[in-house]
Scaffold this active site. Structure first.
Site, mmCIF file in Angstrom:
data_model
loop_
_atom_site.group_PDB
_atom_site.id
_atom_site.type_symbol
_atom_site.label_atom_id
_atom_site.label_comp_id
_atom_site.label_asym_id
_atom_site.label_seq_id
_atom_site.Cartn_x
_atom_site.Cartn_y
_atom_site.Cartn_z
ATOM 1 N NE ARG A 27 14.065 3.289 -9.408
ATOM 2 C CZ ARG A 27 15.066 3.281 -8.021
ATOM 3 N NH1 ARG A 27 14.060 4.269 -6.726
ATOM 4 N NH2 ARG A 27 16.057 3.459 -7.797
ATOM 5 C CD GLU A 57 -11.391 1.486 5.955
ATOM 6 O OE1 GLU A 57 -9.897 0.659 7.034
ATOM 7 O OE2 GLU A 57 -11.742 2.374 5.618
ATOM 8 C CB VAL A 104 -1.217 -0.263 1.185
ATOM 9 C CG1 VAL A 104 -2.037 1.459 1.216
ATOM 10 C CG2 VAL A 104 -1.627 -1.136 0.866
ATOM 11 N N PRO A 122 4.901 -2.770 4.243
ATOM 12 C CG PRO A 122 6.072 -2.270 6.204
ATOM 13 C CD PRO A 122 5.457 -3.083 5.806
ATOM 14 C CG ASP A 157 -9.120 3.311 9.563
ATOM 15 O OD1 ASP A 157 -9.562 4.886 10.411
ATOM 16 O OD2 ASP A 157 -8.443 3.851 8.359
#
Length: 801
Positions: A380, A501, A187, A610, A529
Site C-alpha cells: 500500500r 484543551e 486524526v 475516527p 482533555d
C-alpha cells in the site's frame, strides 16, 4: 531521568494545608505511585505539597539504567545513536542540510530555550497551588464568580491583553484545504504506518462502501454481497445526490438510465421521461472517458467534489440502471499525523519509527506491506492525484489531490525525553526534537523531492497540544522561528495549530492567538482533555458531577461558543481552520450521521472523525451545510460570546454542591465502574502492546475510541471522588479488580494481550493504580508520565524474557 525537567528542589512557600486533606493514611499502592511520578517529573512542588516525598524508584532493569550510554556526544548534547543515525542517514539526505550544522543549531535551541520551558512548567504548578488554596478556603461556599474572576486576574491566571488593538491573524501561504474549504479531518497515530497511509489516502472514499458496511443503512451486514442491501444502499446514495446535485424537471437520480456530457459542459441525464440535467449546471466540473459514454463525472458543491464512477460491466454497475459502480466522495481534506495523544512513543526506538513514517509521508515513499483477505501480499502506497477532462470543450484538464493535506501534532511542553540529553544526562524537552525533525523531514516536500506529496503553498503544519498561556505560545513561536533559521526557511513557514484543551488556554485564547498571529492556522476545541483539566484545576473545590452532567454544565456551552467567536473575531476565515472534536463511537455511524452536523452548525470548518469510513459519511454534512455562510452569520454574534457573562459561565465549577449526599449510591457505583473499566481497557493496550489509540469496549460492549484524553478524564474523576470521600480506597480497589476480570474477558481473543487478573501485578495493573491513587498529584492531571514509565517497564520485561 527527569522526564518532566523538574529539578529536585525545595518547593516555594505555599498556603497552609488544612489537616483534613491528609487525614487518611496512604494506601500502599498510593505511596508506590508517588514514587513513579517523582522518577518521571522530579520532585515537583505540586507533589511535595500534596503528600510526603518518596524516594525515586530505580530503573526497572539494568538495561534501562544503561540505555542513556547508547548515545553520542554532539555539540554539547548527547543524542541516542540510533535516532541520530536515522536523522543523518535517512531523513537529512536530499534536504541540503549539513548534519554538523543541524546538530549544533539544535543544541543551541536546547541550551537557549530549555530554561524557559522549565520555567513555564513551574509557572503551571505555582498557579495550581494558588487554585488549590483558593478552593480549600472557599470549600462549601456558593461560588462568587466576580470574586473568582478577580482572583484569577490577580494571580495572572487570566492575563491582560498585550495590546488594546484587536487580535488579527496575519498568516499567509495556507493551503485551501485549511484556509478555504470546510471538510472532515482525520486524526491518526503517526507511529502506525498502515493507519497513517490509510488516513492519507482517505482524501477520497467510497460512499457505497461506507453505507453498505455501517449501520447507516439498517439490516444485516454480514456474509456475502446481498443485492437487497445493495439496493437499499443505492437508494440512500440517490437521496444524497438528490439533495446535493438536484436534477431539473422533478427528476430523481434513482430514475436516471444514462449519463453523458454535452459539448457545452452540461450534464445530460436520460430518464424514461426524457433527458434532463442539473438544476445548477455549473456543478459539473469534468469527466473521464468520452462524452457519450463517460466513465466518471466530477461534480462540486461547497468546494467539495464527488466523482460518480460508471461501468455497466462492473459487478455493482450491472445492478444499477445507469451503470453507476461507485460514488467517490472527497472526504478527509486534512489529516493530523499524531505523535501525541493517539501515539505511543516512550523511547528512541518508538520516536524513530514515528519520524521515519513522517519522513516517508513527506517524500511520498512510504510503503506498507499488506495482505488481502485471500492471503495475497501487496504493497500500500500513497495515492496519486486524480485527473479529469474539463466539462466544456477546450477547458483543459482538472487535477485534484489524491491525498489528505497532512498536519503533524507534536508533543506538549510538559514531555521531556532522554532521547536527547544534556552533557550531564538531564532530559530535554521532547517537543524541541519534534519541531526540528518534523520540519527537517518536511523539507523534502517543500523543495520538491516529495513530488507534491503535501503542501502546495510551501508550508509545514504543526499542531501543538496542551499549551496553557500566551507565554507558552510565544515560546513555541520562537522555537519554530529558530528551526526555520536553522533550516534556512522563510519566516513563518511552519504554521501553528493551537488546541484549546486546557482551562487556562480557554480564558486566554485571544491572547494566545495574538502571540503567534503570523503563523496560526488552526484552533479547535478538545472537550475530552478540556474536561480532564477542568477536574484537575478544580480538584480541591469539591466532588465533581458525574461525567455526563459535566458535559451539560454551564462551562461547556460557553467553551464551545467562545472558541468559535475567538477565531471569527481574529479573522481566521480564509487563513485557517476552526475545529471541533472527535466522534468517539466508530461503530455508531448512523448516530454520527444524525448528530455530527451540529459541529458545522456551531461554526466548525472541520471536525475530527475516527476512520476513513467516518470521514466519507461525515462529508455529507458539508454538502448539506454551507459552513462559510454559517460562520459569516456567527461572526456578527461573536462579540456577545466573549463577554464577562460568558467568562463567568466558563469559570462556573462543575461541582456537586450538595456533596456526595446528592449522588445516589447506585449512581456512584455505576460511575466508578465505568471509569475503572475504561482505565483498565486502555492502559492494558497502551502499556502492554504500545497501542496509543484503539477501540475499547465499554461496560455494555460498545466500542469506543479511547486515547490519553479519555484516560485523563476517568483517572482524574476517580481521584477527585476519592479525595472528597465519595468513594473509598477499598471501593476503588474492589471496582478495579472486578473490572480487570471483565477487561480480561473482553480481550480473551487477543493473543498479545497481557491478563490483569488473577495476579494483579503487571505494569498494566500498576499503571491503573498509579493513575488513580496518584492522579491528584499528577501535574495538570496528565497521564503521560505514568504511561511512559510503565510502558518502558513492559518493554524491559519483554527484552529480558
Amino acid at each position: 531521568r527527569l522526564l518532566s525537567g523538574r529539578p529536585p528542589a525545595a518547593p516555594p512557600p505555599k498556603p497552609p494545608r488544612p489537616p483534613e486533606l491528609d487525614s487518611a493514611p496512604p494506601h500502599p499502592s498510593r505511596a508506590m505511585s508517588r514514587a513513579i511520578h517523582v522518577t518521571l517529573r522530579g520532585l515537583s512542588s505540586r507533589t511535595a505539597a500534596r503528600g510526603p516525598r518518596a524516594v525515586p524508584r530505580p530503573p526497572a532493569t539494568a538495561t534501562d539504567a544503561g540505555r542513556a550510554n547508547d548515545s553520542v556526544a554532539v555539540a554539547g548534547i548527547r543524542v541516542d545513536k540510533g535516532l541520530k543515525n536515522l536523522v543523518d542517514s535517512t531523513i537529512m539526505p536530499g534536504t541540503g542540510v549539513d548534519a554538523g550544522a543541524f546538530w549544533r543549531g539544535f543544541a543551541a535551541i536546547v541550551t537557549d530555550l530549555g530554561p524557559r520551558n522549565r520555567a513555564l512548567l513551574d509557572r503551571r504548578d505555582a498557579l495550581q497551588r494558588e487554585l488549590d488554596a483558593y478552593h480549600v478556603a472557599h470549600k462549601g461556599s456558593a461560588q462568587d464568580l466576580g470574586a473568582y474572576e478577580a482572583f484569577l486576574k490577580d494571580i495572572g491566571y487570566i492575563v491582560k491583553p498585550a495590546s488594546p488593538e484587536p487580535v488579527v491573524v496575519a498568516t499567509t501561504n495556507v493551503d485551501p484545504e485549511i484556509a478555504e474549504v470546510a471538510g472532515p479531518q482525520l486524526v491518526c497515530p503517526v507511529d502506525n504506518a498502515r493507519f497513517i497511509v490509510n488516513a492519507c489516502n482517505a482524501r477520497w472514499g467510497s460512499l457505497l462502501d461506507a453505507l453498505y458496511g455501517t449501520d447507516v443503512v439498517p439490516g444485516d451486514r454480514t456474509g456475502p454481497y446481498n443485492p437487497l442491501r445493495g439496493a437499499a444502499v443505492f437508494a440512500e446514495a440517490h437521496a444524497f445526490l438528490d439533495r446535493t446535485f438536484p436534477l431539473r424537471d422533478g427528476a430523481a437520480w434513482g430514475d436516471v438510465e444514462s449519463l453523458s456530457v454535452a459539448a457545452d459542459g452540461a450534464l445530460e441525464a436520460g430518464t424514461a421521461g426524457g433527458v434532463t440535467g442539473l438544476r445548477k449546471p455549473e456543478q459539473l466540473m469534468g469527466f473521464t472517458g468520452d462524452r457519450v459514454r463517460a466513465s466518471s463525472l466530477l461534480l462540486r458543491n461547497h468546494g467539495l467534489h464527488v466523482d460518480i464512477q460508471i461501468d455497466p460491466s462492473h459487478a455493482v454497475g450491472r445492478t444499477h440502471r445507469a451503470g453507476i459502480k461507485d460514488i467517490q466522495v472527497e472526504s478527509a481534506l486534512t489529516a493530523i499525523c499524531d505523535a501525541e495523544d493517539s501515539a505511543c512513543a516512550v523511547d528512541a526506538e518508538d520516536k524513530a519509527r514515528a519520524y521515519a513514517n513522517w519522513h516517508g509521508l513527506m517524500t511520498g515513499s512510504i510503503v506498507v506491506p499488506m495482505k488481502s483477505k485471500d492471503g495475497a501480499v501487496f504493497e500500500r502506497r500513497m495515492n496519486a492525484d486524480r485527473t479529469w477532462q474539463g466539462a466544456r470543450d477546450g477547458a483543459g484538464t482538472i487535477t485534484l489531490p489524491g491525498r489528505a493535506l497532512l498536519l503533524c501534532r507534536n508533543v506538549g511542553l510538559h514531555m521531556y525525553s532522554d532521547v536527547v540529553t544534556t552533557e550531564d544526562g538531564a532530559a530535554t524537552p521532547e517537543h524541541f526534537l519534534d519541531a526540528a525533525v518534523t520540519t527537517l523531514a518536511a523539507l523534502h516536500d517543500l523543495r520538491g523531492r516529495g513530488g507534491g506529496a503535501n503542501s502546495r503553498e510551501g508550508s509545514v503544519y504543526v499542531v501543538k497540544p496542551k499549551m496553557h498561556s500566551p507565554e507558552e505560545v510565544a515560546l513555541v513561536d520562537e522555537l519554530f522561528a529558530r528551526v526555520e533559521s536553522l533550516l534556512d526557511l522563510p519566516a513563518n513557514t511552519v504554521k501553528l495549530g493551537i488546541m484549546d484543551e486546557e482551562r487556562r488556554a480557554t480564558v486566554n485564547l485571544p491572547e494566545m492567538v495574538r502571540a503567534a498571529r503570523h503563523r496560526v492556522c488552526f484552533i479547535n476545541t478538545g472537550f475530552l482533555d478540556r474536561t480532564g483539566d477542568e477536574i484537575h484545576s478544580d480538584m480541591e473545590a469539591g466532588p465533581m458531577l458525574p461525567k455526563a452532567q459535566i458535559k451539560t454544565a454551564d462551562w461547556y456551552t460557553a467553551y464551545e461558543q467562545a472558541n468559535v467567536a475567538t477565531g471569527l473575531e481574529a479573522g481566521l476565515l480564509g487563513k485557517g481552520q476552526i475545529g471541533k472534536g472527535m466522534w468517539a463511537a466508530p461503530d455508531n455511524m448512523a448516530q454520527m450521521v444524525r448528530e455530527k452536523s451540529g459541529h458545522l452548525e456551531a461554526g466548525g470548518s472541520c471536525a475530527w472523525v475516527p476512520s476513513p469510513t467516518a470521514a466519507t459519511l461525515h462529508a455529507m454534512h458539508y454538502h448539506a451545510t454551507e459552513v462559510r455562510a454559517v460562520q459569516e452569520a456567527l461572526r456578527a454574534l461573536a462579540p456577545a460570546r466573549r463577554t464577562s457573562a460568558v467568562l463567568h459561565a466558563l469559570l462556573t465549577l462543575p461541582v456537586a454542591r450538595a456533596g456526595a449526599a446528592a449522588l445516589a449510591p447506585e449512581a456512584i457505583q455505576a460511575e466508578l465502574d465505568n471509569n475503572a473499566q475504561g482505565i483498565l481497557g486502555y492502559v492494558s493496550r497502551w502499556v502492554g502492546q504500545g497501542v496509543g489509540c484503539s477501540k475499547v469496549p465499554d461496560l455494555g460492549g460498545t466500542q469506543l475510541m479511547e486515547d490519553r484524553a479519555t484516560l485523563r478524564i476517568s483517572s482524574q474523576h476517580i481521584a477527585n471522588w476519592l479525595h472528597h470521600g465519595v468513594v473509598s480506597e477499598a471501593q476503588v480497589l474492589e471496582a478495579l479488580r472486578r473490572m480487570a476480570k471483565l477487561v480480561d474477558q473482553q480481550n480473551a481473543g487477543d493473543p498479545d494481550y497481557k491478563a490483569l487478573a488473577p495476579d494483579f501485578d503487571g505494569p498494566e495493573w500498576h499503571a491503573a493504580l498509579d493513575l488513580v491513587f496518584c492522579g491528584r498529584d499528577a501535574p495538570n492531571g496528565y497521564t503521560e508520565f505514568t504511561l511512559t514509565e510503565r510502558r518502558r517497564e513492559r518493554k524491559a520485561l519483554a527484552r529480558a524474557a
